[in-house]
Design a protein around this motif. Structure first.
Motif: not given
Lengths: 1227, 249
Positions: A796, A805-807, A384, A388, A803
């Protein structure tokens, strides 16, 4: 299904067996028979397992996740003109995604039977969905549910569920129980209904009206609703489709089985939930419940389920990898558990059914489970983006539950270079006038030409107006521009004008919407690396800041519907507003043509053998080219799909029954707008799936509901499903697809499978692909798939939903689950000290704009030429520097190392330390690389540009082009060099050091200069292999066993030694190991000679070698050792107990040859006296027969006593009178 | 020397039951190198097939007992060699088996592989004199296995590489040798990569690998698997030539 999970939990079957069972239709031979038997009885249900498992997990987690961030399901985007969300309980409506736990109308008709059948202990079998029923049920089982009413009043479906999960897994297959559409009043924007899985096969005619289900995590639960939201146990039996009946039977069997068995399942220790703790409000006042690994209940069970779940994910048995990861991340970051007051204390100790107690009893369980799953998918996580990874590595829960995983993630983060920028680059460059197509000659009349020019003007006017206004609230495309667009379209009377306009439209589309990179794009709008190529380090930081400010906060959850972000919206609205059939037809033709063209483009392929630094430079360019092509394709395919399926899409639900049949019959007549099936098949065969599939997915995402039912498209879906299954991430092998390529395909396919129009039964009903989905291996040896063309940026960009997941993790950090505040981290402007001085920012920006303007006015070929030259020269520059400067430095390093070794003696010191010293001395010289590189680019670029541009290019244009090429090449080379030169020098020096040390190392004697053959040598000497083999034969003859007639002639021996001398003198074919073995064999031979053990051919009387001959041979050997061997000769072996022991076997014993040999050794300086004495001394320690020991002692005395005799006295050492001829052949 | 497939099969059939010792191989008189090469390959296949059955703990134990009994009777007799021939196992491998077992018994810890190898290379290091002689006898009498044979094979490979290099130089064909390729970062490399491909009998040749052994079908396949495909996959050298001393036509 439950039975499978059950038997797994009871450890009757292994996880591996279950996964094999799910994945393959045929039973693998590797199954243990017991397991196979347990599973084979359940075979008909195989397909239902994964949906069951997923729904099971979703339900189990429902207590935890209500507070999670809103994760709307894929509701059809309004833009896509898909059926809107239902306003009411329109059962069977296609577009409606039922919530995961849809509130249902309760058909209680079926309720009585199960109630009647199961009594007493059985909890919650009835239609507990009904509030009344549920209350009754609880009453029956003697439960007290103090909080239940309150929760229900709150109206959130999910929190009250835990009590139900205690009782029974829901019968998800029951359509009656789970009508497709929740009667949820359309809530706030965030609560789009989500999909759930419907695991059972349903009868054919219902397949269309079946509720759409989705694996999305439970949506935010604050829908004020008076509906009881329970999922629940279902009345088994009545009116169920056949699939359900089997499920029910299974359940019954299980029940009986269980009652026979003693209790085995681990009793879940009941966590102590904070009773009566206030429900968390969304205001943000909630405190996170800490997760503690020590408080995990029923670890083993969680581990097992996590393992099965992970294996299903790993085998691509779940439709969407990233959706599952999202779910796991949600579990990981769950804030707090809704208390389960009804976790019945009486029940817990005696639960027989391990499925009947909740899987997640506390936050600890959730986090434990999540971490378990994440551990299995480290590889995916490590790929990722850097952001992340950072968030994951910093997650304190992860650290707490699995320090090892955290460590690996941290390492991955530190090693990661995958910075991803999601900002859309600004770009609104008009397509320049294309003289070759837009000239008068291509139009039928002056008037048409004139009209086209006017239309062009109108089009850009409309575009500018849209740019100015579209972000204003209240502005409407149709109102603002619709009439003007239609008026313009009305003027396009001639067919040829249409095609001209469509060409312009398409070019403008590509130019504006292609996000990163792009030879065809704008210079300023390119990806950060291009920016840095332009020397805009500071500019880059500016972009990053802008990106943070402007990046869209959410792309709509992990499975957003297809949308038209940014500029794409203009083109979509334009098409809709224009509503011109001719325009659409021309557009489709043009798009199809361009897609075919780009899809067939021969992309340069990576040269995998060139793995060092400079190829990075080339490779970056190629990767960028791939990204440009792929993104263009996706864009074109998206619009093609949009236009092609536009006539078939409407808000009304899909037809059913006969209507559907007639529509199918009609539609199957229509040829596809583009033969995507063939393109896909060819793409797979040519191993170009990584290019073909992503755009195909874009195309299909706009398909209407009928499309997947058409044979033509069904084939495509089946191909895609097989591909999806075959992309097992853990299987990496050379020549197969690269990891990130696979990840991209999995992401886009997973997304496609979640698109509302794609029936989800397609994913599960499709009989598991035959074990090996192998495309014809006749394919070209190097498909695009095997080349690392995808990087994180592209991944991405294609799949912005990753993205999410990152949020999710960022939300956890920021602690504001309620606000959608997003990232709140500061940007720290760190100053990087580049090696070269940078020109000022403003001049750089200006320069870049000037360059861009310059290209705008020139034919595109000029730009391509300049970029090509810059690219090649930049790359060559790096190669040149490596071959000159770096090679020089390596030579310096080698000589420095030699000095070091001389001064420090044999030991040479610690290699690592040596390397450090050398690097600290040499790396500063790397700074020269920039100057050299600049010089190289200045020298080489202009000539190349001149050679490639037409002779007639005006001088000014030429010189500008040259300058730009020089600038770009220099930037490119310097960027690479300043970033990598130190590492490069280090690497090369390290290799040189280890090379030198190795050469130095084990055999110091070999270090000495090896003499080559003499100049006159013609390399006709016998080959070493032949000699070893010959000597080996002699040795084996001597050692025996041998036939009586076997032996060697003395001449042969002499000849052999002569040949050995020749071979040793001609070094052409000799390698050190061969020489070592020759040396050892020669010593063995000498020992055998001394012991007189070599059987000599000849008349029987002469069985023994004559003394004189033996001595001559020994002399030859001595001289070989002295003169010809360049490696060490293990002479001490002559006095090893084994070789001396050979003498013991001879009768009568003769010692003279040994003594002769010893003296000669000393004489020739081959061995020292002391050395020989030491060897003789140690010989005494061995155990010998009495007389032999005596003789040996005499020998050493003799040797020691008569040291200085120049000529050995031959007779003096004959200790025993010879008695020749008595040596018998040993066999 | 080039044989037809049928000839090869016939020869291989005849060689099936011959033990790998000098004495038995003396019978293969004509064209010794080729026959030896065929024999060696067939024998190795045979050993690969039967390897496991000699490595069961029961088998090892019984061999060891038989060895002990044998040397007690007569230490000078070729006990170990006869044992190997009798049970149809390579003498060097039998020697290794017994040596391992012996060391296990006499030393507390299981001996490391490098210790064993070093003792086989130089039996003088073996603490027991009788065993040392027995092991030495096995090694010098084994034509298919053992350190000496390994060295011969290695030497042959090296020699052929040198010959090939000379030929290439003589024909003025520019090439990259293995060392240069390694320096460029290739992990698996053929012996030579031609910088400019050449055509041989209508086939385009990009690289050359010399294998100084008989190119029977099986070993050809094995090489293909172990080495050649990886060249193909990793190096973009689509076509190739493999030179073999002797090959099936």
């Amino acid at each position: 299904m439950a039975a499978v999970l059950e038997s797994l939990l009871r450890e009757e079957v292994s996880v591996a067996a279950v996964v094999r069972w799910i994945a393959r239709s045929t039973r693998g031979s590797e199954d243990n028979p017991g397991e196979a038997a347990a599973l084979s009885s359940l075979r008909p249900l195989r397909k239902e397992f994964v949906p069951f498992l997923l729904n099971f997990l979703r339900e189990q987690s429902s207590r935890v996740l209500p507070q999670g961030p809103p994760t709307p399901a894929k509701a059809p985007g309004a833009s896509a003109a898909l059926p809107g969300r239902p306003g009411g309980p329109s059962r069977g409506s296609r577009g409606a995604r039922s919530q995961l736990f849809p509130p249902t109308e309760a058909p209680s008709t079926a309720a009585e039977a199960p109630l009647a059948r199961r009594g007493g202990r059985r909890r919650g079998p009835g239609p507990a969905r009904e509030r009344g029923g549920r209350g009754l049920e609880e009453g029956v089982s003697g439960e007290n549910l103090p909080g239940a009413g309150g929760r229900r009043l709150r109206g959130s479906g999910s929190p009250s569920r835990p009590s139900l999960t205690l009782s029974d897994p829901p019968n998800l297959s029951n359509l009656e129980e789970f009508p497709p559409v929740g009667s949820v009043p359309p809530g706030p924007a965030g609560t789009k209904p989500s999909r759930r899985i419907n695991p059972t096969p349903v009868s054919e005619e219902r397949s269309l009206s079946k509720p759409k289900t989705c694996f999305t995590s439970p949506p935010i639960s604050c829908v004020p609703s008076s509906q009881p939201s329970a999922l629940d146990t279902s009345p088994w039996g009545l009116g169920l489709p056949p699939g359900c009946r089997s499920l029910q039977e299974e359940r019954e069997m299980l029940r009986k089985e269980r009652s026979k068995q003693p209790q085995q399942s681990p009793t879940p220790t009941c966590p102590t939930p904070e009773l009566g703790s206030p429900l968390p409000s969304r205001a943000g006042s909630l405190t996170d419940e800490p997760a503690d690994p020590a408080r995990v209940s029923s670890r083993q069970r969680l581990e097992l389920v996590a393992l099965v779940y992970s294996s299903c994910i790993a085998e691509n048995l779940v439709p969407n990898l990233f959706l599952e990861l999202f779910f796991v991340f949600q579990l990981l970051t769950a804030r707090r558990m809704v208390t389960a007051k009804d976790s019945d204390p009486e029940l817990s100790p005696g639960v027989l059914d391990s499925l009947e107690s909740p899987l997640f009893q506390s936050i600890h369980d959730c986090v434990f489970f999540a971490v378990q799953v994440l551990e299995c998918h480290f590889q995916v996580l490590s790929n990722l983006d850097k952001g992340t990874l950072k968030l994951l590595a910093e997650n304190e829960r992860l650290l707490c539950f699995s320090p090892a995983l955290q460590g690996r993630l941290r390492a991955a983060y530190e090693g990661s270079v995958a910075k991803v920028s999601l900002a859309m680059p600004p770009s609104a460059q008009a397509v320049s006038f294309q003289p070759e197509t837009d000239n008068r000659a291509n139009f039928s009349s002056d008037r048409a030409f004139h009209t086209f020019k006017k239309q062009r003007d109108v089009f850009y006017e409309v575009l500018r107006e849209w740019e100015d206004h579209h972000e204003e609230p209240g502005w409407d495309f149709e109102k603002g521009l619709g009439s003007r667009i239609r008026a313009m379209m009305g003027q396009l009377s001639a067919a040829c004008s249409h095609s001209h306009f469509v060409r312009l439209f398409q070019k403008q589309l590509l130019q504006m919407c292609q996000s990163p990179g792009g030879a065809g794009g704008t210079v300023l709008g390119e990806a950060p690396d291009v920016l840095s190529m332009l020397g805009a380090d500071k500019l880059g930081r500016l972009w990053r800041l802008q990106e943070r400010l402007m990046a869209p906060q959410s792309s709509g959850g992990p499975c957003p519907p297809p949308t038209f972000p940014g500029c794409q919206g203009f083109f979509r609205d334009f098409i809709l507003s224009a509503s011109s059939f001719q325009f659409n037809q021309h557009l489709m033709d043009s798009l199809s043509l361009k897609i075919r063209e780009l899809n067939g483009l021969a992309l340069p392929q990576h040269e995998p053998n060139d793995e060092d630094g400079e190829s990075d430079v080339d490779w970056q360019g190629e990767r960028r080219q791939f990204a440009v092509v792929l993104l263009s394709l996706r864009l074109l395919a998206k619009f093609l799909g949009f236009v092609a399926f536009l006539p078939y899409r409407g808000p009304e639900p899909p037809p059913t029954g006969e209507l559907q049949d007639s529509i199918l019959a009609l539609r199957s007549q229509v040829p596809p707008v583009l033969d995507v099936r063939t393109l896909l098949q060819r793409g797979l065969q040519a191993r170009r799936a990584v290019l073909t599939v992503p755009w195909l997915v874009e195309f299909l995402s706009f398909a209407d509901h009928v499309v997947p039912l058409l044979d033509y498209y069904r084939d495509i879906f089946i191909l895609l499903l097989r591909l999806h299954r075959s992309l097992v991430l853990s299987q990496e092998s050379e020549g197969k697809m690269c990891f990130l390529n696979k990840l991209l395909l999995l992401a886009v396919l997973g997304w496609l499978f979640q698109i509302p129009t794609v029936p989800e039964d397609l994913f599960f009903l499709e009989e598991g692909p035959s074990d090996a989905f192998e495309v014809d291996t006749v394919a070209p040896e190097h498909g695009l798939d095997a080349a690392p063309v995808v990087d994180q940026q592209l991944l991405y960009t294609c799949c912005p939903y990753i993205g999410e997941l990152r949020k999710l993790l960022a939300l956890w950090v920021s602690g504001s689950s309620g606000r959608s505040g997003g990232f709140m981290r500061k940007i720290t402007p760190t100053t990087t000290t580049g090696l070269g001085a940078q020109p000022s920012r403003t001049s750089q920006g200006l320069q870049a704009r000037l360059a861009h303007a310059f290209f705008h006015n020139q034919p595109p070929s000029l730009r391509r030429t300049v970029e090509f030259v810059a690219e090649r020269i930049g790359s060559n520059c790096v190669k040149h520097i490596k071959a000159t400067l770096v090679a020089d430095l390596v030579r310096q390093a080698e000589s420095l190392l030699q000095e070091q070794l001389v001064t420090q003696g044999e030991e040479g010191g610690d290699p690592a330390q040596l390397l450090e010293i050398l690097c600290s001395q040499l790396c500063p010289h790397g700074a020269q690389a920039l100057a050299l590189g600049r010089e190289f680019c200045h020298r080489k670029s202009p000539g190349a540009v001149r050679a490639l541009l037409p002779e007639e290019t005006p001088a000014a244009v030429l010189s500008s082009a040259e300058n730009i090429a020089v600038g770009l090449a220099t930037e490119k080379a310097c960027a690479w060099l300043s970033a990598n030169i130190t590492a490069l020098i280090r690497r090369e020096v390290k290799a040189a050091v280890s090379r030198t040390l190795r050469a130095q190392g084990p055999e110091p004697a070999a270090r000495g200069e090896r003499r080559g053959c003499s100049r006159a040598c013609e390399h006709h000497a016998p080959l070493p292999s032949h000699l070893i083999s010959e000597i080996k034969d002699v040795l084996s003859l001597a050692v025996g066993p041998r036939d009586p007639d076997e032996g060697v002639s003395p001449e042969h021996l002499e000849q052999l030694l002569g040949q050995l001398g020749q071979t040793l003198r001609c070094r052409q074919f000799l390698c050190p190991p061969a020489e070592q073995h020759l040396a050892k064999c020669s010593v063995d031979l000498a020992s055998l000679l001394v012991a007189d053990q070599i059987p000599i051919l000849g008349p029987p009387a002469q069985y023994r070698l004559e003394r004189g001959q033996a001595r001559r041979l020994l002399h030859m050997l001595l001289s070989l050792w002295k003169e010809d061997f360049q490696g060490p000769v293990p002479l001490q072996l002559l006095l090893s107990p084994r070789n001396v022991g050979l003498l013991a076997d001879t009768r009568p014993r003769e010692w003279d040859l040994l003594l002769f040999l010893l003296r000669e050794l000393v004489e020739k300086g081959l061995m020292g006296r002391m050395e020989i004495e030491a060897c003789l001394g140690s010989l005494h320690q061995a155990q010998w027969p009495g007389d032999f020991a005596e003789e040996l002692a005499t020998l050493s005395n003799l040797f020691l006593a008569e040291p200085h005799l120049p000529e050995p006295q031959l007779r003096a050492c004959e200790l025993v009178q010879p008695n020749r001829g008595t040596v018998l052949a040993q066999s | 020397m080039i044989l037809t497939k049928a000839q090869y099969k016939e020869i291989a059939q005849c060689l099936v039951s011959v033990p790998p010792t000098r004495q038995s191989l003396r019978k293969l008189n004509q064209s010794r190198a080729t026959l030896l090469s065929i024999f060696s390959q067939e024998y190795q296949k045979h050993i690969k097939r039967t390897h496991a059955k000699h490595h069961t703990s029961e088998a090892i134990e019984s061999y060891y007992q038989r060895y002990l009994n044998g040397v007690v009777k007569n230490g000078a007799a070729p006990v170990l060699l006869d044992l190997a021939n009798e049970v149809d196992y390579a003498p060097s491998l039998m020697a290794r088996l017994i040596l391992e077992r012996f060391l296990q018994e006499h030393e507390e810890t299981a001996p490391s592989k490098s210790v064993i190898n070093s003792m086989l290379r130089d039996p003088s290091q073996i603490p027991d004199g009788v065993l040392a002689n027995q092991v030495y006898q096995c090694i010098v009498n084994d034509c298919c296995y053992g350190p000496l044979v390994d060295c011969i094979k290695h030497a042959i490979g090296h020699e052929h590489e040198v010959l090939l290099r000379d030929l290439l130089l003589e024909k003025n064909l520019p090439f990259l040798g293995e060392d240069q390729l390694r320096a460029k970062g290739c992990d698996k490399t053929p012996d030579f990569i031609l910088q400019v491909p050449v055509a041989v009998e209508g086939h385009i040749i990009h690289w050359i690998e010399s294998k100084a052994s008989f190119g029977d079908e099986c070993s050809h396949h094995a090489y293909l698997h172990d080495q050649f495909w990886s060249y193909w996959n990793r190096t973009c050298f689509p076509t190739n030539i493999v030179t073999l001393c002797h090959s099936i036509a």
